[in-house]
Design a protein around this motif. Structure first.
Motif, short mmCIF file in Angstrom:
data_model
loop_
_atom_site.label_atom_id
_atom_site.label_comp_id
_atom_site.label_asym_id
_atom_site.label_seq_id
_atom_site.Cartn_x
_atom_site.Cartn_y
_atom_site.Cartn_z
N ALA A 121 0.83 -1.20 0.00
CA ALA A 121 0.00 0.00 0.00
C ALA A 121 0.86 1.25 0.00
O ALA A 121 0.49 2.26 -0.59
N HIS A 122 1.99 1.22 0.67
CA HIS A 122 2.88 2.38 0.74
C HIS A 122 4.25 1.98 0.23
O HIS A 122 4.83 1.02 0.68
N SER A 123 4.76 2.72 -0.69
CA SER A 123 6.07 2.43 -1.27
C SER A 123 7.07 3.49 -0.80
O SER A 123 6.85 4.67 -0.97
N TYR A 124 8.14 3.05 -0.21
CA TYR A 124 9.21 3.96 0.24
C TYR A 124 10.49 3.64 -0.51
O TYR A 124 11.39 3.01 0.00
N ASP A 125 10.57 4.03 -1.75
CA ASP A 125 11.78 3.81 -2.53
C ASP A 125 12.82 4.83 -2.10
O ASP A 125 12.53 6.01 -1.94
N PRO A 126 14.06 4.33 -1.91
CA PRO A 126 15.09 5.30 -1.55
C PRO A 126 15.37 6.23 -2.73
O PRO A 126 15.17 5.88 -3.89
N ALA A 127 15.82 7.41 -2.41
CA ALA A 127 16.14 8.38 -3.46
C ALA A 127 17.27 7.81 -4.32
O ALA A 127 18.18 7.17 -3.81
N PRO A 128 17.21 8.01 -5.60
CA PRO A 128 18.28 7.46 -6.45
C PRO A 128 19.63 8.06 -6.04
O PRO A 128 19.75 9.25 -5.82
N ARG A 129 20.61 7.18 -5.92
CA ARG A 129 21.94 7.60 -5.50
C ARG A 129 22.67 8.24 -6.67
O ARG A 129 22.67 7.71 -7.78
N ARG A 130 23.26 9.36 -6.42
CA ARG A 130 23.95 10.08 -7.47
C ARG A 130 25.28 9.38 -7.75
O ARG A 130 26.04 9.07 -6.84
N ARG A 131 25.54 9.14 -8.99
CA ARG A 131 26.74 8.42 -9.38
C ARG A 131 27.94 9.35 -9.38
O ARG A 131 27.90 10.44 -9.92
N ARG A 132 29.05 8.89 -8.76
CA ARG A 132 30.28 9.68 -8.72
C ARG A 132 31.08 9.39 -9.98
O ARG A 132 31.46 8.27 -10.24
N ARG A 133 31.33 10.39 -10.74
CA ARG A 133 32.08 10.24 -11.98
C ARG A 133 33.54 10.64 -11.76
O ARG A 133 33.82 11.53 -10.98
N GLY A 134 34.44 9.95 -12.46
CA GLY A 134 35.85 10.32 -12.43
C GLY A 134 36.69 9.55 -11.43
O GLY A 134 37.89 9.78 -11.35
N VAL A 135 36.10 8.63 -10.69
CA VAL A 135 36.87 7.88 -9.69
C VAL A 135 37.93 7.01 -10.37
O VAL A 135 39.10 7.02 -9.98
N LYS A 136 37.53 6.28 -11.40
CA LYS A 136 38.47 5.39 -12.09
C LYS A 136 39.59 6.19 -12.75
O LYS A 136 40.76 5.81 -12.66
N ARG A 137 39.24 7.29 -13.40
CA ARG A 137 40.27 8.11 -14.06
C ARG A 137 41.27 8.64 -13.04
O ARG A 137 42.47 8.67 -13.29
N THR A 138 40.76 9.09 -11.90
CA THR A 138 41.65 9.64 -10.87
C THR A 138 42.58 8.56 -10.32
O THR A 138 43.79 8.78 -10.18
N VAL A 139 42.03 7.38 -10.03
CA VAL A 139 42.83 6.30 -9.46
C VAL A 139 43.88 5.83 -10.47
O VAL A 139 45.07 5.71 -10.15
N PHE A 140 43.45 5.56 -11.71
CA PHE A 140 44.40 5.08 -12.70
C PHE A 140 45.42 6.16 -13.09
O PHE A 140 46.58 5.86 -13.35
N GLY A 141 45.02 7.40 -13.12
CA GLY A 141 45.96 8.48 -13.39
C GLY A 141 47.01 8.61 -12.30
O GLY A 141 48.20 8.78 -12.57
N ALA A 142 46.57 8.52 -11.04
CA ALA A 142 47.52 8.60 -9.92
C ALA A 142 48.48 7.40 -9.93
O ALA A 142 49.69 7.56 -9.70
N LEU A 143 47.95 6.20 -10.21
CA LEU A 143 48.83 5.04 -10.32
C LEU A 143 49.82 5.19 -11.48
O LEU A 143 50.98 4.80 -11.37
N GLY A 144 49.35 5.79 -12.57
CA GLY A 144 50.24 6.05 -13.70
C GLY A 144 51.35 7.02 -13.36
O GLY A 144 52.49 6.86 -13.79
N LEU A 145 51.03 8.04 -12.56
CA LEU A 145 52.06 8.99 -12.15
C LEU A 145 53.11 8.33 -11.26
O LEU A 145 54.31 8.59 -11.39
N VAL A 146 52.67 7.46 -10.36
CA VAL A 146 53.62 6.74 -9.50
C VAL A 146 54.50 5.81 -10.33
O VAL A 146 55.73 5.77 -10.17
#
Length: 189
Positions: A10-35
C-alpha cells in the motif's frame, strides 16, 4: 484481518536514487600512472641504454680494413667510429687520427673485441666522434693491420626514444587523466 492489495504494498518507500560519482576510475588510474612513471623515469633510461648498447654491438660487427701506413675514411656526424687492431698488435700500436672537427680518445674497453676481419678478432684502440660530415685520415705505427668499426647511431636513437621520450609521454597522459578525473569528481559531487 486485512490483506495488502495483490498488486504491491500500500505504501512504497523507494530510496532516493543515489547520485553516481564520476571520475573515480580516471583519478585512481591516473595517480597510479604517475607513481609508475616516477619509477619509470629512473629505470627506463638504464634499460634503454642496455638495449641500445646491445643493438649497436650485435647489429654491426662488420669491420673495414684500413692501411696502417695511411688511409682515409668518409665519416658522418650520425655515427661513432672505432679504430681497432688485432690482439698481436694491440699493445704496440699508436695512431694519429686527423680531421677537421673530431674528438679522439683512447678506448676505455680495450679488452673488448668489436668485430673481426677474416675471422681474426680486432680490439678497440681509439674511439672517434666527428662533428660534421668529413674525411678522416688514420696513420698508425706498430701494427701490421688496423680496421674501422662504424657503430652507427640506431641503437643510441632507440635508447633515447625508449629511455626518455616514452616515460615523458606516458607521464603526460597519466597527468591529464588524473586532472580529468579530479574535475569529473568535483562536478559530480
Amino acid at each position: 484481518m486485512t490483506y495488502p492489495p495483490a498488486y504491491g504494498p500500500a505504501h512504497s518507500y523507494d530510496p532516493a536514487p543515489r547520485r553516481r560519482r564520476r571520475g573515480v576510475k580516471r583519478t585512481v588510474f591516473g595517480a597510479l600512472g604517475l607513481v609508475a612513471n616516477a619509477v619509470g623515469l629512473v629505470v627506463m633510461p638504464i634499460v634503454a641504454a642496455l638495449i641500445g648498447s646491445a643493438m649497436v654491438i650485435a647489429g654491426n660487427t662488420e669491420m673495414t680494413p684500413l692501411d696502417p701506413s695511411g688511409d682515409t675514411f668518409q665519416a658522418s656526424s650520425w655515427s661513432m667510429y672505432t679504430i681497432a687492431a688485432p690482439a698481436d698488435d694491440h699493445g704496440t700500436t699508436s695512431c694519429e687520427i686527423e680531421g677537421a672537427d673530431i674528438s679522439v680518445s683512447p678506448s676505455e674497453a680495450q679488452d673488448v673485441s668489436v668485430g673481426s676481419v677474416d675471422g681474426e678478432p680486432y680490439y678497440d684502440l681509439y674511439d672517434v666522434q666527428v662533428y660534421g660530415d668529413q674525411e678522416v685520415s688514420v696513420t698508425c705505427t706498430g701494427a701490421e693491420a688496423i680496421a674501422l668499426w662504424d657503430a652507427g647511431m640506431g641503437g643510441i636513437l632507440v635508447s633515447l626514444g625508449i629511455g626518455v621520450l616514452l616515460p615523458v609521454v606516458l607521464g603526460l597522459i597519466a597527468l591529464v587523466m588524473t586532472i580529468w578525473g579530479i574535475i569529473a569528481l568535483v562536478r559530480s559531487a
